[in-house]
Design an enzyme around this catalytic site. Structure first.
Site, PDB file in Angstrom:
ATOM      1  NE  ARG A 231      51.009  -5.620   4.875  1.00  0.00           N
ATOM      2  CZ  ARG A 231      52.054  -4.696   5.036  1.00  0.00           C
ATOM      3  NH1 ARG A 231      52.007  -3.398   4.625  1.00  0.00           N
ATOM      4  NH2 ARG A 231      53.047  -5.012   6.032  1.00  0.00           N
ATOM      5  CG  ASP A 255      52.249   3.508  -0.468  1.00  0.00           C
ATOM      6  OD1 ASP A 255      53.042   3.940  -1.430  1.00  0.00           O
ATOM      7  OD2 ASP A 255      52.920   3.015   0.532  1.00  0.00           O
ATOM      8  CD  GLU A 260      52.017  -4.107  -2.474  1.00  0.00           C
ATOM      9  OE1 GLU A 260      53.292  -3.842  -1.965  1.00  0.00           O
ATOM     10  OE2 GLU A 260      51.030  -3.220  -2.085  1.00  0.00           O
ATOM     11  CG  HIS A 286      54.395  -1.105  -0.248  1.00  0.00           C
ATOM     12  ND1 HIS A 286      53.840  -2.325   0.059  1.00  0.00           N
ATOM     13  CD2 HIS A 286      54.693  -0.548   0.916  1.00  0.00           C
ATOM     14  CE1 HIS A 286      53.681  -2.513   1.298  1.00  0.00           C
ATOM     15  NE2 HIS A 286      54.324  -1.466   1.832  1.00  0.00           N
TER      16      HIS A 286
END
Length: 328
Positions: A231, A255, A260, A286
Site C-alpha cells: 500500500r 507498484d 491511490e 498497481h
C-alpha cells in the site's frame, strides 16, 4: 434476472460467464456506464479500482454484494455495506504468486539497472551505457520483510533460491514459524537497518501509515533498495524522493502510490512527488497481482462469491457479517 456492474476490465472468460447469469453493465471500455446511472437496478458489483463509499452504497437499493477482485478493501466502506446488509468479499491467495514474482521484477530491474540500460541502448548509446551498468548480485545479500503473510512467504522462498538471507518482522507470526520458513525473526529496527533490500508486505493501518518515514530511510543501509507492492501510504513519498536524490538509498521499486487513497485510477495526479524527476525509482501502475493466471483466479473467485450471495448463502471469503440472507 439479476443485474451486475463490473467496474474495471476482468478476464474475458469470467465476463462471459457472468453474462450468462444476467444483464451486465461495464464501467470500462467504449460502452462504459457510470455506476450512478444504473445503481437502482444493480444486484451485485464485481469491483476492482472504483471507490464505493457510504453515499454510493446507501443509494443502491437492490445491491446484495460487492465482490472485490483481489485482496484489498481500501476502496470499500465496509461499515456502510454492513449497515445496508451488503456482503463484501475478497479473493485471498488469488494473486499471491504474481505479486511475489513482481517484487523480483522490480528488484532485479533496479539491481541490474535495466531501465537505464534499455533507455540508453534504444537511444543509440550502447557503448556509452556499458560503464554505468555495474549492478549488484542478489546472492549473499540480506532481504528484509516487514510482514509475513502469504505473499511475503513466497518472496522469502524465491529470495532463498537466489541465495539471499531473509530477516522478518511480523508481530502476528510466531518466531518459530518464521524460522521454519528458513528466515530469521527480527525487530522492526533490525529489519530496516540490516537489510540490503527491504520489501513491505503489511496492510495500511493507523499503526503502519508512513512506517517508512525520513527517520527509517536514514537508518537503512547506504545504497540499499526499497520495494513496495503493498500500500502506498506505508511510505513518506517526499522523504523517499529526497533519499533517492541524495544517494542514501540506491533505488526504489513501487507498484503502489499514496495518491491511490484519493483516486485509485489516477494517483499520479495526486502525487506529492514528480516521479519522472526522481533517480533510480521504478513505478508500475498497481499491476503486481495482474498476471494472466492471477487475473483469471481473482475473477473466478469474485464470480463464485456473487453466485453464493445471490443464492442466499454466506459467500466464501466474506469480510463482514450481515443480518439479511435471502435469495435474490
Amino acid at each position: 434476472m439479476p443485474t451486475f456492474y463490473v467496474s474495471d476490465e476482468i478476464h474475458t472468460d469470467v465476463l462471459a460467464e457472468l453474462q450468462t447469469l444476467g444483464l451486465v453493465h461495464l464501467g470500462y471500455g467504449p460502452d462504459a456506464v457510470r455506476y450512478d446511472d444504473v445503481r437502482d437496478d444493480i444486484d451485485a458489483v464485481l469491483l476492482r479500482a472504483e471507490r464505493f463509499d457510504r453515499e454510493k452504497i446507501d443509494a443502491s437499493p437492490r445491491l446484495r454484494i460487492i465482490a472485490r477482485h483481489g485482496v484489498g478493501t481500501d476502496n470499500v466502506d465496509i461499515d456502510a455495506a454492513t449497515d445496508a446488509d451488503i456482503w463484501v468479499t475478497t479473493t485471498p491467495g488469488s494473486n499471491s504468486r504474481a505479486v511475489a514474482e513482481h517484487v523480483f521484477a522490480l528488484l532485479l530491474s533496479l539491481a541490474r539497472r535495466v531501465p537505464y540500460g534499455t533507455a540508453q541502448t534504444t537511444s543509440g548509446q550502447w557503448a556509452a551505457a556499458k560503464p554505468h551498468m555495474n549492478g549488484f548480485e542478489l546472492h549473499g545479500r540480506t532481504l528484509g520483510l516487514l510482514g509475513f503473510g502469504n505473499i511475503a512467504r513466497m518472496v522469502a522462498t524465491i529470495a532463498q533460491g537466489f541465495g539471499m538471507h531473509v530477516l522478518v518482522h511480523d508481530p502476528f507470526v510466531q518466531d518459530s514459524a518464521i524460522q521454519a520458513a528458513g528466515a530469521a525473526p527480527a525487530t522492526v529496527d533490525e529489519v530496516i537497518a540490516g537489510s540490503d533490500v527491504l520489501s513491505l508486505h503489511m496492510p495500511l493501518t493507523e499503526q503502519t501509515a508512513q512506517i517508512i518515514d525520513a527517520d527509517a530511510l536514514a537508518r537503512m543501509k547506504p545504497g540499499s533498495v526499497l520495494i513496495n507492492t503493498s500500500r502506498g501510504g506505508l511510505i513518506d513519498e517526499p522523504a523517499l524522493a529526497q533519499s533517492l536524490q541524495n544517494g542514501q538509498l540506491g533505488g526504489a521499486g513501487l507498484d503502489v502510490l499514496e495518491g491511490e487513497s484519493v483516486d485509485m485510477k489516477d494517483p499520479i495526479a495526486h502525487s506529492k512527488i514528480q516521479i519522472a524527476d526522481v533517480p533510480n525509482l521504478i513505478v508500475t501502475p498497481h499491476v503486481a497481482g495482474q498476471s494472466k493466471e492471477a487475473f483469471l483466479a481473482a475473477g473466478t473467485g469474485a464470480l463464485q462469491a456473487i453466485r453464493q450471495a445471490l443464492a442466499g448463502q454466506r459467500p466464501e471469503h466474506a469480510v463482514n457479517t450481515i443480518t439479511a440472507c435471502a435469495p435474490a
